[in-house]
Design a protein around this motif. Structure first.
Motif, PDB file in Angstrom:
ATOM      1  N   TYR A 146      45.616  42.247  44.028  1.00 53.38           N
ATOM      2  CA  TYR A 146      46.449  41.298  43.304  1.00 53.38           C
ATOM      3  C   TYR A 146      46.019  39.867  43.601  1.00 53.38           C
ATOM      4  O   TYR A 146      45.928  39.027  42.703  1.00 53.38           O
ATOM      5  CB  TYR A 146      47.914  41.516  43.677  1.00 53.38           C
ATOM      6  N   GLY A 147      45.711  39.582  44.871  1.00 51.35           N
ATOM      7  CA  GLY A 147      45.274  38.245  45.240  1.00 51.35           C
ATOM      8  C   GLY A 147      44.000  37.848  44.527  1.00 51.35           C
ATOM      9  O   GLY A 147      43.861  36.725  44.032  1.00 51.35           O
ATOM     10  N   ALA A 148      43.054  38.779  44.431  1.00 49.55           N
ATOM     11  CA  ALA A 148      41.780  38.501  43.763  1.00 49.55           C
ATOM     12  C   ALA A 148      41.983  38.243  42.275  1.00 49.55           C
ATOM     13  O   ALA A 148      41.431  37.289  41.715  1.00 49.55           O
ATOM     14  CB  ALA A 148      40.812  39.663  43.969  1.00 49.55           C
ATOM     15  N   LEU A 149      42.785  39.066  41.640  1.00 46.26           N
ATOM     16  CA  LEU A 149      42.981  38.930  40.196  1.00 46.26           C
ATOM     17  C   LEU A 149      43.731  37.652  39.854  1.00 46.26           C
ATOM     18  O   LEU A 149      43.406  36.958  38.895  1.00 46.26           O
ATOM     19  CB  LEU A 149      43.706  40.153  39.639  1.00 46.26           C
ATOM     20  N   ARG A 150      44.737  37.319  40.671  1.00 45.79           N
ATOM     21  CA  ARG A 150      45.484  36.096  40.405  1.00 45.79           C
ATOM     22  C   ARG A 150      44.655  34.857  40.730  1.00 45.79           C
ATOM     23  O   ARG A 150      44.926  33.771  40.219  1.00 45.79           O
ATOM     24  CB  ARG A 150      46.797  36.075  41.206  1.00 45.79           C
ATOM     25  N   ALA A 151      43.659  34.998  41.613  1.00 47.44           N
ATOM     26  CA  ALA A 151      42.791  33.872  41.957  1.00 47.44           C
ATOM     27  C   ALA A 151      41.747  33.616  40.874  1.00 47.44           C
ATOM     28  O   ALA A 151      41.045  32.609  40.916  1.00 47.44           O
ATOM     29  CB  ALA A 151      42.102  34.122  43.289  1.00 47.44           C
ATOM     30  N   GLY A 152      41.628  34.534  39.908  1.00 46.79           N
ATOM     31  CA  GLY A 152      40.713  34.320  38.790  1.00 46.79           C
ATOM     32  C   GLY A 152      39.573  35.306  38.681  1.00 46.79           C
ATOM     33  O   GLY A 152      38.689  35.139  37.848  1.00 46.79           O
ATOM     34  N   ALA A 153      39.561  36.356  39.523  1.00 47.27           N
ATOM     35  CA  ALA A 153      38.484  37.344  39.452  1.00 47.27           C
ATOM     36  C   ALA A 153      38.495  38.064  38.110  1.00 47.27           C
ATOM     37  O   ALA A 153      39.552  38.316  37.535  1.00 47.27           O
ATOM     38  CB  ALA A 153      38.620  38.356  40.583  1.00 47.27           C
ATOM     39  N   THR A 154      37.305  38.396  37.628  1.00 48.86           N
ATOM     40  CA  THR A 154      37.210  39.149  36.373  1.00 48.86           C
ATOM     41  C   THR A 154      36.895  40.620  36.633  1.00 48.86           C
ATOM     42  O   THR A 154      36.606  41.367  35.701  1.00 48.86           O
ATOM     43  CB  THR A 154      36.129  38.568  35.447  1.00 48.86           C
ATOM     44  N   GLY A 155      36.986  41.031  37.891  1.00 48.43           N
ATOM     45  CA  GLY A 155      36.765  42.433  38.219  1.00 48.43           C
ATOM     46  C   GLY A 155      37.071  42.693  39.678  1.00 48.43           C
ATOM     47  O   GLY A 155      37.028  41.774  40.509  1.00 48.43           O
ATOM     48  N   PHE A 156      37.379  43.935  39.999  1.00 45.69           N
ATOM     49  CA  PHE A 156      37.653  44.342  41.370  1.00 45.69           C
ATOM     50  C   PHE A 156      37.163  45.773  41.521  1.00 45.69           C
ATOM     51  O   PHE A 156      37.658  46.672  40.835  1.00 45.69           O
ATOM     52  CB  PHE A 156      39.152  44.270  41.672  1.00 45.69           C
ATOM     53  N   VAL A 157      36.182  45.974  42.394  1.00 44.02           N
ATOM     54  CA  VAL A 157      35.643  47.317  42.591  1.00 44.02           C
ATOM     55  C   VAL A 157      35.535  47.621  44.083  1.00 44.02           C
ATOM     56  O   VAL A 157      35.375  46.720  44.912  1.00 44.02           O
ATOM     57  CB  VAL A 157      34.259  47.488  41.925  1.00 44.02           C
TER      58      VAL A 157
ATOM     59  N   LEU B 222      36.765  44.506  34.547  1.00 45.57           N
ATOM     60  CA  LEU B 222      36.845  45.896  34.967  1.00 45.57           C
ATOM     61  C   LEU B 222      37.450  45.966  36.362  1.00 45.57           C
ATOM     62  O   LEU B 222      37.038  45.244  37.258  1.00 45.57           O
ATOM     63  CB  LEU B 222      35.455  46.545  34.963  1.00 45.57           C
ATOM     64  N   VAL B 223      38.446  46.830  36.511  1.00 48.02           N
ATOM     65  CA  VAL B 223      39.061  47.092  37.811  1.00 48.02           C
ATOM     66  C   VAL B 223      38.883  48.569  38.111  1.00 48.02           C
ATOM     67  O   VAL B 223      39.063  49.408  37.225  1.00 48.02           O
ATOM     68  CB  VAL B 223      40.560  46.733  37.807  1.00 48.02           C
ATOM     69  N   SER B 224      38.512  48.903  39.335  1.00 43.23           N
ATOM     70  CA  SER B 224      38.289  50.306  39.687  1.00 43.23           C
ATOM     71  C   SER B 224      39.463  51.160  39.230  1.00 43.23           C
ATOM     72  O   SER B 224      40.621  50.851  39.527  1.00 43.23           O
ATOM     73  CB  SER B 224      38.127  50.453  41.205  1.00 43.23           C
ATOM     74  N   PRO B 225      39.186  52.241  38.490  1.00 44.34           N
ATOM     75  CA  PRO B 225      40.271  53.091  37.986  1.00 44.34           C
ATOM     76  C   PRO B 225      41.189  53.609  39.090  1.00 44.34           C
ATOM     77  O   PRO B 225      42.378  53.812  38.868  1.00 44.34           O
ATOM     78  CB  PRO B 225      39.518  54.247  37.310  1.00 44.34           C
ATOM     79  N   SER B 226      40.677  53.788  40.289  1.00 45.49           N
ATOM     80  CA  SER B 226      41.495  54.330  41.376  1.00 45.49           C
ATOM     81  C   SER B 226      42.618  53.394  41.785  1.00 45.49           C
ATOM     82  O   SER B 226      43.589  53.819  42.410  1.00 45.49           O
ATOM     83  CB  SER B 226      40.616  54.640  42.595  1.00 45.49           C
ATOM     84  N   VAL B 227      42.496  52.101  41.455  1.00 44.37           N
ATOM     85  CA  VAL B 227      43.542  51.171  41.865  1.00 44.37           C
ATOM     86  C   VAL B 227      44.391  50.675  40.692  1.00 44.37           C
ATOM     87  O   VAL B 227      45.490  50.160  40.905  1.00 44.37           O
ATOM     88  CB  VAL B 227      42.961  49.943  42.610  1.00 44.37           C
ATOM     89  N   THR B 228      43.920  50.830  39.467  1.00 39.06           N
ATOM     90  CA  THR B 228      44.589  50.194  38.332  1.00 39.06           C
ATOM     91  C   THR B 228      46.029  50.656  38.149  1.00 39.06           C
ATOM     92  O   THR B 228      46.968  49.859  38.158  1.00 39.06           O
ATOM     93  CB  THR B 228      43.802  50.445  37.029  1.00 39.06           C
ATOM     94  N   LEU B 229      46.257  51.958  37.984  1.00 37.84           N
ATOM     95  CA  LEU B 229      47.598  52.445  37.716  1.00 37.84           C
ATOM     96  C   LEU B 229      48.509  52.311  38.932  1.00 37.84           C
ATOM     97  O   LEU B 229      49.692  52.015  38.812  1.00 37.84           O
ATOM     98  CB  LEU B 229      47.555  53.899  37.239  1.00 37.84           C
TER      99      LEU B 229
END
Length: 213
Positions: free
Chosen positions: A90-101, A123-130
């Protein structure tokens, strides 16, 4: 692109994976966060691949410096980490990241995330998205009806984006063309003042309009 990780062996492994692709070139490496920010601002690579845990500045701080809300010409940052923790995601995405793997996601997903970022996608790793979606909606207060300028069709696209669907999958689900999906996504971002699909998904999660996951 730039690769930032405090472990030389990991940086070397990531470089090998990425440069095995004909369309990807690693132009710089960084061993800590401050070095990553300096190199990225100087070289302006198409994509920055940044580890979460680094000396001097961590990956979240690096992301915020390169792609945060106050950055006038943001770079594209993909955060990669061993640690599958919601606070990092969440911190990465709110900081402006366009992906997390995750580092154990495999070479194919890593390359896909880099290509997606380069294309302005996310793209965010499917294992964490839901799991992240459920975690966020469980802990956020229900503020009731959300006022927004989106049409019903745009809301359908937002819900699909929040569930991690690609443009091709959204087109198939909604029986519309790929160009129409791209047009809807661009319109949604403009109406909500958001810069990428990750921010669209975060907006949906925060406002509880994700629909069924």
């Amino acid at each position: 692109m730039l690769v930032a990780d405090d472990q030389a062996m990991v940086r070397g492994g990531l470089r090998l994976i990425l440069e095995d692709q004909p369309d990807i070139e690693v132009v710089a490496e960084a061993a800590d966060g401050a070095e990553a920010v300096e190199a990225a601002r100087r070289l302006r690579p198409d994509v920055c691949l940044v580890d979460v845990r680094m000396p001097r500045l961590d990956g979240i701080e690096v992301t915020r410096a390169l792609a945060g809300p106050g950055v006038p010409d943001p770079l594209r940052v993909v955060v990669v980490t061993t640690f599958d923790l919601d606070e990092y995601v969440y911190g990465a995405l709110r900081a402006g990241a366009t992906g997390f793997v995750l580092k154990d996601c495999g070479p194919a997903l890593l390359v896909e995330a880099v290509r997606a970022a380069h294309q302005g996608d996310a793209l965010v790793s499917p294992s964490v998205t839901l799991r992240l979606l459920r975690h966020l909606t469980a802990r956020l207060p229900d503020s009731g009806r959300v006022d927004h300028p989106l049409s019903n069709r745009e809301l359908e696209v937002v819900r699909a984006v929040a569930r991690g669907r690609t443009n091709q999958e959204i087109a198939a689900e909604l029986f519309i063309s790929l160009s129409t999906v791209k047009s809807h996504v661009a319109g949604i971002q403009a109406k909500l003042g958001l810069r990428n699909r990750v921010e669209v998904a975060a907006w949906a999660w925060e406002n509880r309009i994700t629909g069924s996951a």
